[in-house]
Design a protein around this motif. Structure first.
Motif, short mmCIF file in Angstrom:
data_model
loop_
_atom_site.label_atom_id
_atom_site.label_comp_id
_atom_site.label_asym_id
_atom_site.label_seq_id
_atom_site.Cartn_x
_atom_site.Cartn_y
_atom_site.Cartn_z
N SER A 72 -35.83 -43.43 -21.20
CA SER A 72 -36.10 -43.19 -22.62
C SER A 72 -36.29 -41.70 -22.90
CB SER A 72 -37.33 -43.99 -23.04
OG SER A 72 -37.59 -43.80 -24.40
N ASP A 73 -37.03 -41.02 -22.04
CA ASP A 73 -37.26 -39.58 -22.18
C ASP A 73 -35.96 -38.79 -22.12
OD1 ASP A 73 -39.96 -40.08 -22.32
OD2 ASP A 73 -40.40 -39.40 -20.27
N ARG A 74 -34.93 -39.38 -21.55
CA ARG A 74 -33.63 -38.73 -21.42
C ARG A 74 -32.63 -39.23 -22.47
NH1 ARG A 74 -36.40 -38.76 -16.83
NH2 ARG A 74 -36.07 -37.10 -15.30
N ASP A 75 -33.15 -39.80 -23.55
CA ASP A 75 -32.30 -40.36 -24.63
C ASP A 75 -31.25 -41.31 -24.08
OD1 ASP A 75 -33.59 -39.07 -26.76
OD2 ASP A 75 -32.47 -37.23 -26.39
N THR A 76 -31.70 -42.21 -23.22
CA THR A 76 -30.80 -43.13 -22.53
C THR A 76 -31.27 -44.56 -22.72
OG1 THR A 76 -30.28 -41.44 -20.90
CG2 THR A 76 -29.80 -43.72 -20.29
N ILE A 77 -30.33 -45.40 -23.11
CA ILE A 77 -30.57 -46.84 -23.22
C ILE A 77 -30.29 -47.48 -21.86
CG2 ILE A 77 -29.73 -48.98 -24.26
CD1 ILE A 77 -29.12 -47.32 -26.80
N LEU A 78 -31.24 -48.23 -21.35
CA LEU A 78 -31.11 -48.90 -20.06
C LEU A 78 -30.81 -50.38 -20.31
CD1 LEU A 78 -31.43 -48.81 -16.94
CD2 LEU A 78 -33.87 -49.30 -17.31
N ILE A 79 -29.77 -50.89 -19.64
CA ILE A 79 -29.39 -52.30 -19.77
C ILE A 79 -29.11 -52.85 -18.38
CG2 ILE A 79 -27.71 -53.95 -20.70
CD1 ILE A 79 -27.05 -51.84 -22.87
N GLY A 80 -29.74 -53.96 -18.04
CA GLY A 80 -29.42 -54.68 -16.82
C GLY A 80 -28.47 -55.81 -17.16
N ALA A 81 -27.61 -56.19 -16.21
CA ALA A 81 -26.60 -57.21 -16.53
C ALA A 81 -26.20 -58.01 -15.29
CB ALA A 81 -25.35 -56.54 -17.12
N SER A 82 -25.85 -59.25 -15.54
CA SER A 82 -25.20 -60.09 -14.52
C SER A 82 -24.38 -61.15 -15.25
CB SER A 82 -26.23 -60.75 -13.59
OG SER A 82 -26.77 -61.92 -14.17
N THR A 83 -23.70 -61.98 -14.48
CA THR A 83 -22.88 -63.03 -15.08
C THR A 83 -23.66 -64.31 -15.31
OG1 THR A 83 -22.05 -63.66 -12.90
CG2 THR A 83 -20.73 -62.07 -14.15
N ASP A 84 -24.96 -64.29 -15.03
CA ASP A 84 -25.81 -65.44 -15.32
C ASP A 84 -26.04 -65.55 -16.83
OD1 ASP A 84 -26.63 -66.52 -12.66
OD2 ASP A 84 -27.36 -64.47 -12.41
N ASP A 136 -21.74 -41.70 -21.45
CA ASP A 136 -22.23 -40.69 -22.40
C ASP A 136 -22.25 -41.23 -23.83
OD1 ASP A 136 -19.65 -40.33 -23.54
OD2 ASP A 136 -19.26 -38.51 -22.38
N PRO A 137 -22.82 -40.49 -24.78
CA PRO A 137 -22.93 -40.98 -26.16
C PRO A 137 -21.59 -41.25 -26.85
CG PRO A 137 -24.50 -39.21 -25.81
CD PRO A 137 -23.60 -39.25 -24.60
N GLN A 138 -20.50 -40.72 -26.31
CA GLN A 138 -19.18 -40.98 -26.88
C GLN A 138 -18.52 -42.22 -26.26
OE1 GLN A 138 -20.07 -37.63 -25.79
NE2 GLN A 138 -20.85 -37.56 -27.89
N GLY A 139 -19.20 -42.86 -25.30
CA GLY A 139 -18.67 -44.07 -24.68
C GLY A 139 -17.79 -43.82 -23.48
N ILE A 140 -17.84 -42.61 -22.92
CA ILE A 140 -17.03 -42.26 -21.75
C ILE A 140 -17.87 -42.45 -20.49
CG2 ILE A 140 -15.68 -40.44 -20.60
CD1 ILE A 140 -14.56 -41.40 -23.33
N ALA A 164 -28.37 -34.35 -14.07
CA ALA A 164 -27.31 -33.39 -13.81
C ALA A 164 -26.22 -33.46 -14.87
CB ALA A 164 -26.73 -33.62 -12.41
N LEU A 165 -25.80 -34.67 -15.21
CA LEU A 165 -24.76 -34.82 -16.23
C LEU A 165 -25.21 -34.27 -17.58
CD1 LEU A 165 -23.47 -38.39 -15.34
CD2 LEU A 165 -22.16 -36.26 -15.17
N GLN A 166 -26.47 -34.47 -17.89
CA GLN A 166 -26.98 -34.02 -19.19
C GLN A 166 -27.13 -32.50 -19.28
OE1 GLN A 166 -30.47 -36.47 -19.95
NE2 GLN A 166 -29.21 -38.06 -20.88
N THR A 167 -27.09 -31.78 -18.16
CA THR A 167 -27.12 -30.32 -18.23
C THR A 167 -25.79 -29.78 -18.74
OG1 THR A 167 -26.23 -29.86 -16.01
CG2 THR A 167 -28.64 -30.16 -16.20
N ASP A 168 -24.72 -30.56 -18.53
CA ASP A 168 -23.35 -30.13 -18.87
C ASP A 168 -22.99 -28.84 -18.15
OD1 ASP A 168 -21.00 -30.90 -20.07
OD2 ASP A 168 -21.35 -29.68 -21.86
N GLU A 169 -23.57 -28.64 -16.98
CA GLU A 169 -23.31 -27.47 -16.16
C GLU A 169 -22.95 -27.91 -14.75
OE1 GLU A 169 -26.52 -24.66 -16.40
OE2 GLU A 169 -26.59 -24.76 -18.60
N LEU A 170 -22.58 -26.97 -13.90
CA LEU A 170 -22.26 -27.26 -12.51
C LEU A 170 -23.56 -27.38 -11.72
CD1 LEU A 170 -19.37 -24.69 -11.95
CD2 LEU A 170 -19.17 -27.14 -12.46
#
Length: 183
Positions: A72-84, A136-140, A164-170
């Motif tokens: 949540s602190d990283r502006d991220t929605i967490l979802i768990g999933a299975s085929t049940d 990412d927020p664009q669905g990629i 790391a991805l959210q830094t948008d840097e190397l």
């Protein structure tokens, strides 16, 4: 895997699925869509497990549950999933002490349509591999990790990669949030 695994750079498939979001009578279920995180301009972490009422799966789900605030602190929605089904998810949450108070949805892909589109179904039983997506927020899709059915994943590594991805840097090998990047 039967279908080709959808990987980095691909658009995460559109979906609308029912998820267990609460144990409160009358508020147990909620429909989640692929647009929810994009409309909220948030990242999404979706992690899959093979089967409810098993042994490795609840250790992973509970560990993700301990880190809900980190996502949540990283502006991220967490979802768990299975085929049940959502009803099996609900029964499992009611039955398992470590899952009772989860604060993220348990998505039910009973038709296996999303898992099939993602290419994450095990060939024989048609259950999902232990796969984690960072979108990412664009669905990629920006990161995918696949574990064998017998090996649990590392939630701290998911958070490290998200940072790391959210830094948008190397970011160099073993980079941790707060350390210098290469760019």
């Amino acid at each position: 895997m039967a279908n080709r695994l959808l990987s980095v750079g691909s658009v995460f498939p559109e979906f609308k699925k029912t998820a267990v979001v609460s144990l409160e009578k009358g508020n147990e279920f909620y429909d989640i869509t692929s647009e929810d995180h994009k409309n909220a301009d948030k990242w999404m972490v979706m992690f899959w497990w093979p089967k409810d009422f098993t042994f490795v799966c609840p250790t992973e789900i509970a560990e993700f549950g301990k880190h809900v605030d980190d996502f949540s602190d990283r502006d991220t929605i967490l979802i768990g999933a299975s085929t049940d089904s959502e009803f099996v998810h609900l029964a499992w949450r009611k039955n398992h002490d470590d899952l009772r108070d989860l604060r993220f949805p348990m998505l039910a892909d009973t038709s296996k349509s999303l898992a099939e589109e993602l290419g994450i179904l095990e060939a024989n039983e048609k259950i999902a591999y232990r796969v984690t997506y960072i979108v990412d927020p664009q669905g990629i899709i920006r990161w995918v990790s696949v574990n064998d059915l017998s090996v649990g994943r590392n939630v701290n590594e998911v958070i490290r990669v998200l940072d790391a991805l959210q830094t948008d840097e190397l970011c160099p090998c073993n980079w941790q949030k707060g350390e210098a990047t290469l760019a």
